[in-house]
Design a protein around this motif. Structure first.
Motif, mmCIF file in Angstrom:
data_model
loop_
_atom_site.group_PDB
_atom_site.id
_atom_site.type_symbol
_atom_site.label_atom_id
_atom_site.label_comp_id
_atom_site.label_asym_id
_atom_site.label_seq_id
_atom_site.Cartn_x
_atom_site.Cartn_y
_atom_site.Cartn_z
ATOM 1 N N TYR A 20 0.843 -1.200 0.000
ATOM 2 C CA TYR A 20 0.000 0.000 0.000
ATOM 3 C C TYR A 20 0.877 1.249 0.000
ATOM 4 C CZ TYR A 20 -3.363 -3.440 1.759
ATOM 5 O OH TYR A 20 -4.170 -4.548 1.918
ATOM 6 N N TRP A 36 -5.230 3.674 5.456
ATOM 7 C CA TRP A 36 -4.885 3.195 4.125
ATOM 8 C C TRP A 36 -6.155 2.695 3.417
ATOM 9 C CZ3 TRP A 36 -0.528 -0.592 6.132
ATOM 10 C CH2 TRP A 36 0.430 0.143 6.854
ATOM 11 N N PRO A 41 -5.258 -2.639 -2.618
ATOM 12 C CA PRO A 41 -3.789 -2.650 -2.538
ATOM 13 C C PRO A 41 -3.177 -2.184 -3.852
ATOM 14 C CG PRO A 41 -4.657 -4.894 -2.737
ATOM 15 C CD PRO A 41 -5.841 -3.993 -2.549
#
Length: 254
Positions: A20, A36, A41
């Motif tokens: 990430y 995040w 991803p």
């Protein structure tokens, strides 16, 4: 030369890892995985941890080709190269570096909590070994720096041994042993080396007299006792014992 002899060993391999891009850290409270985009991803692949000497390397590689995507050298753990997040045990922040010296911080995460545990323990075990090796090397250097003891014999040097009652002095004698088990024990002589013999008792009579055997009877008549008395008194000189035995012998030959 020592660096050339070092070889690379594999510490851990995990087939699934997500990468990430993370925002800059806003404060000193640490990174948070919830900041995040965990459902999106930026890259997925394989993670491999290797070691060469004292340094560990976190390598992100393609699952199929094994091509290297990024690498994070780790010289200390825990440290700035690998940090845990404050809100999860499955996510970490690592510092990747390229060959030109540039570096960047990215986030990695594991779907399985067991994979995250293995990742953490592999790094801990490696640096525990590094610490032990450093302590052993330090102790070895300290031992080499100390003056060495020379325990060898110098020229002309002797040692003295004492074994039981035996003396190692020249001309010395061992102590007399005491008698054991009912044996006879001899007393030492009195001082001066002279032995005094006690006088004989007055009750013991010392005499040269020899008791004669019985006198046989004579065939010529008369009493042998009378003959003995006559001849015994007729010889004024000489030993009475000698004349006594001679008279008996002459009498038997007649």
């Amino acid at each position: 030369m020592a660096a050339e002899l070092e070889y690379e060993s594999v510490l851990c391999v995990k087939p699934d890892v997500s990468v990430y891009r993370i925002p800059p850290r806003a404060s000193n409270r640490g990174y948070r995985a919830s900041d995040w985009k965990l459902d999106q991803p930026d890259w997925t692949g394989r993670l491999r941890i290797t070691s060469k000497g004292k340094t560990a390397y976190i390598k992100l590689e393609d699952k199929v080709s094994g091509e290297l995507f990024a690498q994070a050298p780790v010289e200390q753990y825990p440290g700035i190269a690998v940090e845990t997040v404050t809100d999860s045990s499955r996510y970490f922040v690592i510092r990747i570096q390229d060959g030109t010296g540039r570096s960047a911080f990215i986030g990695i995460g594991f779907t399985d909590r067991g994979d995250a545990f293995d990742f953490n323990v592999s790094l801990q075990d490696h640096f525990k070994w590094v610490k032990q090796e450093s302590e052993i090397s330090k102790e070895s250097q300290e031992m080499d720096a100390r003056p060495k003891l020379d325990l060898g014999f110098k020229e002309g040097q002797t040692i003295k041994l004492s074994i039981g009652n035996i003396t190692n002095k020249k001309g010395g004698a061992s102590k007399p042993r005491t008698a054991r088990g009912g044996g006879l024990s001899l007393l030492p002589p009195p001082p001066g080396g002279k032995v005094t013999i006690p006088p004989p008792s007055s009750s013991v009579a010392i005499s040269n007299h020899v008791t004669p055997p019985p006198i046989p009877k004579s065939n010529h008549g008369g009493s042998d006792a009378a003959l003995f008395q006559t001849r015994h008194h007729s010889h004024p000189t000489g030993s009475s014992s000698e004349w006594h035995w001679q008279d008996i012998k002459d009498r038997l030959e007649e």
